[in-house]
Design an enzyme around this catalytic site. Structure first.
Site, short mmCIF file in Angstrom:
data_model
loop_
_atom_site.label_atom_id
_atom_site.label_comp_id
_atom_site.label_asym_id
_atom_site.label_seq_id
_atom_site.Cartn_x
_atom_site.Cartn_y
_atom_site.Cartn_z
N LYS A 66 0.86 -1.19 0.00
CA LYS A 66 0.00 0.00 0.00
C LYS A 66 0.88 1.23 0.00
CE LYS A 66 -4.41 1.15 0.16
NZ LYS A 66 -5.59 0.43 -0.38
N ASN A 107 -16.26 6.16 -5.00
CA ASN A 107 -16.24 5.10 -6.01
C ASN A 107 -16.92 3.82 -5.53
OD1 ASN A 107 -14.40 2.53 -6.88
ND2 ASN A 107 -14.92 3.83 -8.60
P1 NAD Z 1 -13.45 7.81 -2.50
O1 NAD Z 1 -12.40 8.80 -2.20
O2 NAD Z 1 -13.92 7.65 -3.92
O3 NAD Z 1 -14.75 8.09 -1.60
C1 NAD Z 1 -14.71 8.19 -0.21
C2 NAD Z 1 -16.08 8.64 0.25
O4 NAD Z 1 -16.12 8.63 1.68
C3 NAD Z 1 -16.44 10.08 -0.17
O5 NAD Z 1 -17.81 10.14 -0.50
C4 NAD Z 1 -16.15 10.88 1.08
O6 NAD Z 1 -16.92 12.07 1.15
C5 NAD Z 1 -16.60 9.89 2.13
N1 NAD Z 1 -16.06 10.15 3.47
C6 NAD Z 1 -14.79 10.46 3.82
N2 NAD Z 1 -14.72 10.63 5.16
C7 NAD Z 1 -15.97 10.43 5.64
C8 NAD Z 1 -16.56 10.47 6.92
N3 NAD Z 1 -15.82 10.74 8.00
N4 NAD Z 1 -17.89 10.19 7.06
C9 NAD Z 1 -18.63 9.90 5.96
N5 NAD Z 1 -18.14 9.87 4.72
C10 NAD Z 1 -16.83 10.12 4.56
O7 NAD Z 1 -12.90 6.42 -1.94
P2 NAD Z 1 -13.28 4.96 -2.39
O8 NAD Z 1 -12.36 4.54 -3.47
O9 NAD Z 1 -14.75 4.86 -2.58
O10 NAD Z 1 -12.84 4.13 -1.10
C11 NAD Z 1 -13.67 4.02 0.04
C12 NAD Z 1 -13.12 2.93 0.95
O11 NAD Z 1 -13.04 1.70 0.22
C13 NAD Z 1 -11.71 3.15 1.50
O12 NAD Z 1 -11.60 2.53 2.77
C14 NAD Z 1 -10.83 2.38 0.49
O13 NAD Z 1 -9.58 2.01 1.05
C15 NAD Z 1 -11.71 1.19 0.26
N6 NAD Z 1 -11.42 0.48 -0.98
C16 NAD Z 1 -11.46 1.12 -2.18
C17 NAD Z 1 -11.22 0.38 -3.33
C18 NAD Z 1 -11.34 1.01 -4.70
O14 NAD Z 1 -11.18 0.27 -5.69
N7 NAD Z 1 -11.67 2.27 -4.82
C19 NAD Z 1 -10.90 -0.97 -3.26
C20 NAD Z 1 -10.89 -1.59 -2.02
C21 NAD Z 1 -11.15 -0.85 -0.88
#
Ligand code: NAD
Length: 428
Positions: free
Chosen positions: A107, A222
């Site tokens: 990571k 996402n």
């Molecule tokens: P992103 O940046 O696209 O979206 C994050 C979302 O969370 C946003 O809507 C943001 O406003 C919201 N957010 C942030 N802090 C917050 C809070 N305190 N309370 C409520 N909402 C809050 O990120 P993502 O890619 O959707 O990733 C989200 C999670 O999924 C993370 O933990 C990431 O590590 C995990 N993840 C993502 C992927 C991927 O392919 N994108 C894969 C595996 C795991």
């Protein structure tokens, strides 16, 4: 929210220790797997638009590569720490293992807030990150990907810098590239859809019809957006989403009891997953406090924002009606809250199983890049469904047979495979 100090790496180690005890791993194996193999911490000087130079802190942690090259995203986040990156790299090892793809766990991250950086400054930052690591990442060493607040465009800048330094084409360096530039169709949807493939299987197992269920979702980025899309397509109703509000520096929950309109909400959402409060209010949404998503009278909770969100402080507010939690985010539930969820017999689809769709599709992207032949979207998503469904059933079968919690079952399978690879290589 959590009133206790939170260290994600300590949490990841505590989860690993439980698995190590169950599997009776010896001391050397525990020592090997409790800590990352390698860590890089470095400064990235970036020329800003106003001509000044700003120094950003960057990280890459390679937890374990016994089963294949390291794999894991890069986060841009103002509160990024080395311990968060360590935890996430360890979870990546278990994630690749539980879905049985030939990759290890890594990571990376940068302490920054891209809300406050121009596109040119972000490009400089991406290129600087690669310059610091160009000898330590690569298709056969460690393969980055997007994560929180990083996108396909960031990946392409990073790839371009690596290819400039190394003079050649290395599409296997990085995944999550734009489609047409070595990216895979379906990658954008993959993590969110993967969450719902596992959720669909869990509902079957619980004998619940998806069309009779309601869900509340934390996050609207996402993962959340595509999880909501597929969940609604198969008949579910989402009544709540939440997000971070950059202006107020706090989070809010947006509720509509008749069900949220995904397409309409997307129109008032920025590229960071932030929803415009005033427009949402005008569209009939109730604006509640940030933690309200957890206390809704729904069947399913989908935390899909960040780690450390379901804690001892708020786990008691989960409604009696909740039967299932699908962890879209990495590490959203702290171990003390997890114990209570297990006691309440809420069906848990743990993070590194539920959200493994992204890395599985990244693996498909590598396979397609290596062949230089790209599949249609239906083929990618069909293969993803097969992988996620099969991983879910391996875990749920073990959980049923041994009468253990789903998170424990997922850990036992994942850690066991990695430990076996280390033994087979003669490391321990
Ligand atoms: P992103 O940046 O696209 O979206 C994050 C979302 O969370 C946003 O809507 C943001 O406003 C919201 N957010 C942030 N802090 C917050 C809070 N305190 N309370 C409520 N909402 C809050 O990120 P993502 O890619 O959707 O990733 C989200 C999670 O999924 C993370 O933990 C990431 O590590 C995990 N993840 C993502 C992927 C991927 O392919 N994108 C894969 C595996 C795991």
């Amino acid at each position: 929210m959590n009133s206790k100090p939170f260290n994600p790496f300590a949490m990841a180690q505590a989860q690993f220790d439980r698995a190590a005890d169950f599997l009776s791993l010896d001391a050397a194996m525990r020592d090997l797997l409790r800590f990352p193999m390698r860590e890089y911490q470095f400064n990235i000087p970036v020329r800003m638009d106003d001509g000044t130079v700003k120094i950003f802190r960057g990280f890459r942690v390679q937890h374990n590569d016994a089963r294949g090259p390291g794999k894991g995203g890069i986060r841009f986040h103002p509160h990024e720490t080395i311990d968060t990156v360590r935890a996430l790299s360890m979870w990546m090892t278990w994630k690749c293992s539980v879905v049985d793809i030939p990759l290890g766990g890594s990571k990376g991250g940068v302490v920054c807030d891209p809300h406050n950086l121009s596109m040119r400054e972000q490009e400089n930052l991406c290129r600087g990150w690669v310059r610091q690591l160009s000898k330590d990442i690569g298709p056969l060493i460690d393969v980055p990907a997007p994560d929180v607040m990083t996108s396909a465009q960031h990946m392409l800048w990073m790839l371009d810098e690596f290819e400039t330094i190394n003079r050649g084409h290395y599409p296997g360096l990085i995944t999550g590239k734009p489609v047409g530039m070595g990216g895979s169709l379906g990658r954008t949807e993959a993590t969110g859809y993967g969450v719902i493939f596992t959720l669909r299987e869990a509902l079957k197992e619980l004998n619940i019809k998806v069309e009779n269920t309601m869900a509340s979702v934390q996050g609207f980025g996402n993962v959340a957006q595509y999880a909501i899309q597929l969940y609604q397509q198969i008949g579910g109703k989402v009544i709540c989403v939440s997000c971070w509000d950059q202006t107020d520096q706090t989070s809010y929950t947006f509720r509509k009891m008749s069900g949220i309109d995904l397409q309409a909400l997307l129109k008032i959402t920025d590229r960071f997953g932030g929803i415009d409060k005033n427009q949402a209010k005008a569209m009939g949404y109730e604006i509640l406090h940030g933690d309200a998503w957890i206390e809704q009278d729904v069947d399913i909770l989908i935390p899909a924002a960040l780690e450390n969100q379901i804690t001892a402080d708020n786990v008691g507010r989960i409604a009696p009606r909740v039967k299932l939690i699908a962890e879209g985010a990495n590490g959203p539930t702290t171990p003390d809250a997890d114990q209570i969820i297990a006691q309440r017999k809420i069906f848990m689809i743990p993070d590194f199983l539920a959200n493994a769709g992204g890395v599985t599709c990244s693996y498909f992207e590598q396979v397609q890049s290596n062949m230089n032949y790209f599949w249609e979207k239906d083929e990618v998503l069909g293969k993803l469904d097969l992988k996620m469904t099969s991983a879910f059933h391996s875990v749920s079968e073990l959980a049923r047979k041994r009468n253990i919690y789903m998170r424990d079952a997922a850990y036992f399978i994942a850690v066991n495979r990695v430990a076996q690879a280390c033994r087979d290589r003669g490391w321990v």
